[in-house]
Design a protein around this motif. Sequence first.
Motif, PDB file in Angstrom:
ATOM      1  N   VAL A  11       4.084  -3.057  -0.942  1.00 19.59           N
ATOM      2  CA  VAL A  11       3.233  -1.892  -0.710  1.00 19.59           C
ATOM      3  C   VAL A  11       2.026  -1.808  -1.617  1.00 19.59           C
ATOM      4  O   VAL A  11       1.528  -2.770  -2.043  1.00 19.59           O
ATOM      5  CB  VAL A  11       4.083  -0.651  -0.797  1.00 19.59           C
ATOM      6  CG1 VAL A  11       4.460  -0.401  -2.178  1.00 19.59           C
ATOM      7  CG2 VAL A  11       3.410   0.500  -0.168  1.00 19.59           C
ATOM      8  N   CYS A  12       1.541  -0.934  -2.147  1.00 16.27           N
ATOM      9  CA  CYS A  12       0.281  -0.247  -2.194  1.00 16.27           C
ATOM     10  C   CYS A  12      -0.657  -0.478  -3.335  1.00 16.27           C
ATOM     11  O   CYS A  12      -0.564  -1.389  -4.065  1.00 16.27           O
ATOM     12  CB  CYS A  12       0.627   1.175  -2.084  1.00 16.27           C
ATOM     13  SG  CYS A  12      -0.772   2.173  -2.056  1.00 16.27           S
ATOM     14  N   ALA A  67      -4.870  -5.366  -2.414  1.00 13.35           N
ATOM     15  CA  ALA A  67      -4.564  -4.198  -3.248  1.00 13.35           C
ATOM     16  C   ALA A  67      -4.623  -4.536  -4.733  1.00 13.35           C
ATOM     17  O   ALA A  67      -3.873  -3.985  -5.539  1.00 13.35           O
ATOM     18  CB  ALA A  67      -3.206  -3.614  -2.886  1.00 13.35           C
ATOM     19  N   GLY A  68      -5.512  -5.464  -5.088  1.00 18.14           N
ATOM     20  CA  GLY A  68      -5.684  -5.832  -6.477  1.00 18.14           C
ATOM     21  C   GLY A  68      -4.687  -6.846  -6.995  1.00 18.14           C
ATOM     22  O   GLY A  68      -4.761  -7.246  -8.157  1.00 18.14           O
ATOM     23  N   LEU A  69      -3.765  -7.294  -6.166  1.00 18.85           N
ATOM     24  CA  LEU A  69      -2.744  -8.230  -6.629  1.00 18.85           C
ATOM     25  C   LEU A  69      -3.298  -9.634  -6.824  1.00 18.85           C
ATOM     26  O   LEU A  69      -2.869 -10.353  -7.725  1.00 18.85           O
ATOM     27  CB  LEU A  69      -1.570  -8.259  -5.646  1.00 18.85           C
ATOM     28  CG  LEU A  69      -0.732  -6.985  -5.559  1.00 18.85           C
ATOM     29  CD1 LEU A  69       0.208  -7.049  -4.365  1.00 18.85           C
ATOM     30  CD2 LEU A  69       0.056  -6.771  -6.842  1.00 18.85           C
ATOM     31  N   GLY A  70      -4.233 -10.053  -5.970  1.00 20.39           N
ATOM     32  CA  GLY A  70      -4.744 -11.407  -6.046  1.00 20.39           C
ATOM     33  C   GLY A  70      -3.668 -12.429  -5.730  1.00 20.39           C
ATOM     34  O   GLY A  70      -2.513 -12.100  -5.437  1.00 20.39           O
ATOM     35  N   LEU A  71      -4.037 -13.706  -5.807  1.00 23.10           N
ATOM     36  CA  LEU A  71      -3.100 -14.768  -5.454  1.00 23.10           C
ATOM     37  C   LEU A  71      -1.883 -14.770  -6.376  1.00 23.10           C
ATOM     38  O   LEU A  71      -0.746 -14.893  -5.914  1.00 23.10           O
ATOM     39  CB  LEU A  71      -3.808 -16.126  -5.503  1.00 23.10           C
ATOM     40  CG  LEU A  71      -2.961 -17.348  -5.113  1.00 23.10           C
ATOM     41  CD1 LEU A  71      -2.374 -17.186  -3.718  1.00 23.10           C
ATOM     42  CD2 LEU A  71      -3.804 -18.620  -5.197  1.00 23.10           C
ATOM     43  N   ASP A  72      -2.093 -14.601  -7.671  1.00 20.65           N
ATOM     44  CA  ASP A  72      -0.960 -14.613  -8.604  1.00 20.65           C
ATOM     45  C   ASP A  72       0.002 -13.468  -8.323  1.00 20.65           C
ATOM     46  O   ASP A  72       1.227 -13.658  -8.344  1.00 20.65           O
ATOM     47  CB  ASP A  72      -1.463 -14.537 -10.043  1.00 20.65           C
ATOM     48  CG  ASP A  72      -2.159 -15.811 -10.502  1.00 20.65           C
ATOM     49  OD1 ASP A  72      -1.960 -16.858  -9.853  1.00 20.65           O
ATOM     50  OD2 ASP A  72      -2.906 -15.754 -11.488  1.00 20.65           O
ATOM     51  N   LEU A  93       3.065   2.384  -1.767  1.00 17.67           N
ATOM     52  CA  LEU A  93       3.547   1.843  -0.494  1.00 17.67           C
ATOM     53  C   LEU A  93       2.549   0.861   0.100  1.00 17.67           C
ATOM     54  O   LEU A  93       2.928  -0.201   0.603  1.00 17.67           O
ATOM     55  CB  LEU A  93       3.827   2.978   0.485  1.00 17.67           C
ATOM     56  CG  LEU A  93       5.082   3.793   0.201  1.00 17.67           C
ATOM     57  CD1 LEU A  93       5.057   5.111   0.956  1.00 17.67           C
ATOM     58  CD2 LEU A  93       6.328   2.992   0.572  1.00 17.67           C
ATOM     59  N   ARG A  94       1.270   1.202   0.025  1.00 20.25           N
ATOM     60  CA  ARG A  94       0.255   0.298   0.578  1.00 20.25           C
ATOM     61  C   ARG A  94       0.247  -1.034  -0.159  1.00 20.25           C
ATOM     62  O   ARG A  94       0.203  -2.105   0.465  1.00 20.25           O
ATOM     63  CB  ARG A  94      -1.127   0.950   0.505  1.00 20.25           C
ATOM     64  CG  ARG A  94      -2.243   0.027   0.972  1.00 20.25           C
ATOM     65  CD  ARG A  94      -3.616   0.671   0.858  1.00 20.25           C
ATOM     66  NE  ARG A  94      -4.652  -0.293   1.159  1.00 20.25           N
ATOM     67  CZ  ARG A  94      -5.220  -1.087   0.258  1.00 20.25           C
ATOM     68  NH1 ARG A  94      -4.847  -1.020  -1.017  1.00 20.25           N
ATOM     69  NH2 ARG A  94      -6.152  -1.959   0.620  1.00 20.25           N
ATOM     70  N   ARG A  95       0.279  -0.976  -1.483  1.00 24.90           N
ATOM     71  CA  ARG A  95       0.258  -2.226  -2.253  1.00 24.90           C
ATOM     72  C   ARG A  95       1.460  -3.098  -1.897  1.00 24.90           C
ATOM     73  O   ARG A  95       1.347  -4.311  -1.707  1.00 24.90           O
ATOM     74  CB  ARG A  95       0.244  -1.926  -3.742  1.00 24.90           C
ATOM     75  CG  ARG A  95       0.470  -3.174  -4.600  1.00 24.90           C
ATOM     76  CD  ARG A  95       0.260  -2.901  -6.074  1.00 24.90           C
ATOM     77  NE  ARG A  95      -1.170  -2.795  -6.344  1.00 24.90           N
ATOM     78  CZ  ARG A  95      -1.680  -2.577  -7.557  1.00 24.90           C
ATOM     79  NH1 ARG A  95      -0.863  -2.424  -8.588  1.00 24.90           N
ATOM     80  NH2 ARG A  95      -2.969  -2.514  -7.739  1.00 24.90           N
ATOM     81  N   ARG A  96       2.621  -2.480  -1.794  1.00 24.87           N
ATOM     82  CA  ARG A  96       3.820  -3.273  -1.502  1.00 24.87           C
ATOM     83  C   ARG A  96       3.814  -3.808  -0.074  1.00 24.87           C
ATOM     84  O   ARG A  96       4.285  -4.913   0.198  1.00 24.87           O
ATOM     85  CB  ARG A  96       5.054  -2.415  -1.761  1.00 24.87           C
ATOM     86  CG  ARG A  96       6.341  -3.188  -1.784  1.00 24.87           C
ATOM     87  CD  ARG A  96       7.302  -2.539  -2.720  1.00 24.87           C
ATOM     88  NE  ARG A  96       8.680  -2.695  -2.279  1.00 24.87           N
ATOM     89  CZ  ARG A  96       9.724  -2.284  -2.990  1.00 24.87           C
ATOM     90  NH1 ARG A  96       9.533  -1.671  -4.144  1.00 24.87           N
ATOM     91  NH2 ARG A  96      10.947  -2.460  -2.547  1.00 24.87           N
ATOM     92  N   ALA A  97       3.263  -3.045   0.859  1.00 24.10           N
ATOM     93  CA  ALA A  97       3.152  -3.525   2.241  1.00 24.10           C
ATOM     94  C   ALA A  97       2.227  -4.733   2.321  1.00 24.10           C
ATOM     95  O   ALA A  97       2.499  -5.684   3.057  1.00 24.10           O
ATOM     96  CB  ALA A  97       2.645  -2.407   3.148  1.00 24.10           C
TER      97      ALA A  97
END
Length: 661
Positions: A11-12, A67-72, A93-97
């Motif tokens: 998610v989010c 959501a700011g996670l990037g490849l890593d 929730l959005r980031r985890r989705a």
Amino acid sequence: MSAHCLRTAAVCAAFVLSVCIASPDAAAATARAARPAEPGTVKDSKPMFTQQRQTEHRGEQDDLLSAGLGLDGLRAMVPPAFADAAHPTAAELRRRALWANWRGIADLAPGGGYGELYGSLAPVPGREFSAFAIVPGARQPHRVLVQVPDGFDLNKRCVVVTASSGSRGIYGSIAVAGAWGLPKGCAVAYTDKGAGTDYFDLDAGRGVRADGTLGGADDALAFTPKAGQREGGAGIAFKHAHSQDNPEADWGRHVRQAAQFALASLDQAFPQQAPFTAANTRIIAVGISNGGGAVLRAAELGGDGALADGWLDAVVAGEPNIYVQGARPLYDYTTQAALLMPCALLHKPLAAMPVAPITGDSAQSYCDFAASVGLLGDEARQADTPARAQAAYERMRDSGWSDDALRAGALSVNFDLWRAVAATYASAYGRFVPAAQARSKDPDQPWVRYVYAAATPASKDVPAASRAANDNERAAWWADASGIPPGAGVQLFGPAASDPQQRLAPLAGLRELWSGQLLQSAIAPDSAQALTRAHERVRKGIEETRAGAPRKGLPIVVVHGLDDGLIPPAFSSAPYVAMARKAGAQLSYWQVRNVQHFDSFLGLPALSARYLPLLPYVYTALDRVDAYLDRGEPLPADAVIETTLRAQGQGLKAENLAIPK
């Protein structure tokens, strides 16, 4: 369809600002109301778009693409955590989705080539516009979402419209359309096409609101079973199976409404440059698996409301689940595979991967069951397992399965996809209620005997058992689920039985809904008349999904792996291409060797040495149609692409892919 289904989820992202966005202008609404209803639907006075939201995604901890996670961050084996597991925020929730849907579609493993050889996960700041959309005549809405990058190219005015693969939620095509369109300055419009992860807990009376958080049945939910289904209900209902809309019949309309919402959202995002119309904005449709089928269905449709005829400029469809007259529909070959493929894969000359279904029943049990119900011929009743395996193999080959598709089909056997897909689509096509209520609510439904529920852990001697879900599980479904259980803590339960023959009998019931004929040891229905009615309902639902010819002159590229074991090209893309060309379509067809259905599985070393990813070919096809529309460059020529497998442990290289120049 895809069972990119099996990956668990996510998610989010950071700070989210919710505001309303305007509906399409009154003149367009009036024009829509004046149009005749689509065939097979009724006029509906509801607004086309409701529960509209706008959110912003910028800064070091957020963006549109990851959501700011990037490849890593997407490679992390553990999903982004919720601060309060029972009450996650919309941003969490959005980031985890996004984490879940990237991992469910793309091969992000080191050496797999993503972000180096093809694709990009560079941050893309921007805004998201989302809403519920309603197809005239439908009981339940579908979600639409538009991502507008801050770098939107106002000179080019480009929209990429897409539909989720499999039965995934609204971010189910982020790795397909978002990854290609957003870095190029295009807006990207998504639809969950009437499926998605808006599960409804019948025990708790709780479902999913527009922002992914939970609400009661009286809230504005993305999916709310009818009151009569909720009363006294137990277990879990989900939209694809239990909306009673047969959403697949409207896949093309879902895509078209997503495009309409994109133009309205661009009007809101850039009021000084409005109006955005199909005449001044390029619209390219792309999707894979069920999403590929959806964009091909959209290619049949003329304009509607704010969209003029000729609203689509090009279509790219990867591994499409598409059914045309004279071909085998998904439900036919899925129910056959559910019963015969585990046994057929024991045929030693096939040299398939080991068969170990997660359901716990052995492949030999399937051979024994298929023989007992007469699916392998009279001689197989007294034969040994190798002879039964050969008989199952020959029957599948005779019905159109290639050896390559059968070998790759072992993935779907081992992950229980055939049963999951067959049970879901039986309910969707027949417009059946949840099976726990079937006896009292729908006397024509004695065949779909599977129920969906949370599970107690299985042990060596004690099988998993259904139970009510808890708050933490329920809160994560929207982000973690794939749209078709099993997954995200929701299991698929048949009748309790200690004997494998009894456990497998419900699969025979699903096959009976296709054939209309009783199998010899299947559980006896209430009456032959009930089987006839149920069979006719399912066949009617399947016929509603049959594709027509695309608009003449519309550039279309179809890409399909020749090793696809979930949606074999012989049953889907090949007959569609033949039909479309006979109707005069402008179509290119790439058939790719050593490519199966699930890029996300290629992180497993045994599979990376056996198969190559599909996404590079989809991205390249999009590049080619874009160059055709921009500069008049030639569309791709037909090709059977002869790839080269990488050695185990080696990274993917361009020469492995052999993409046509």
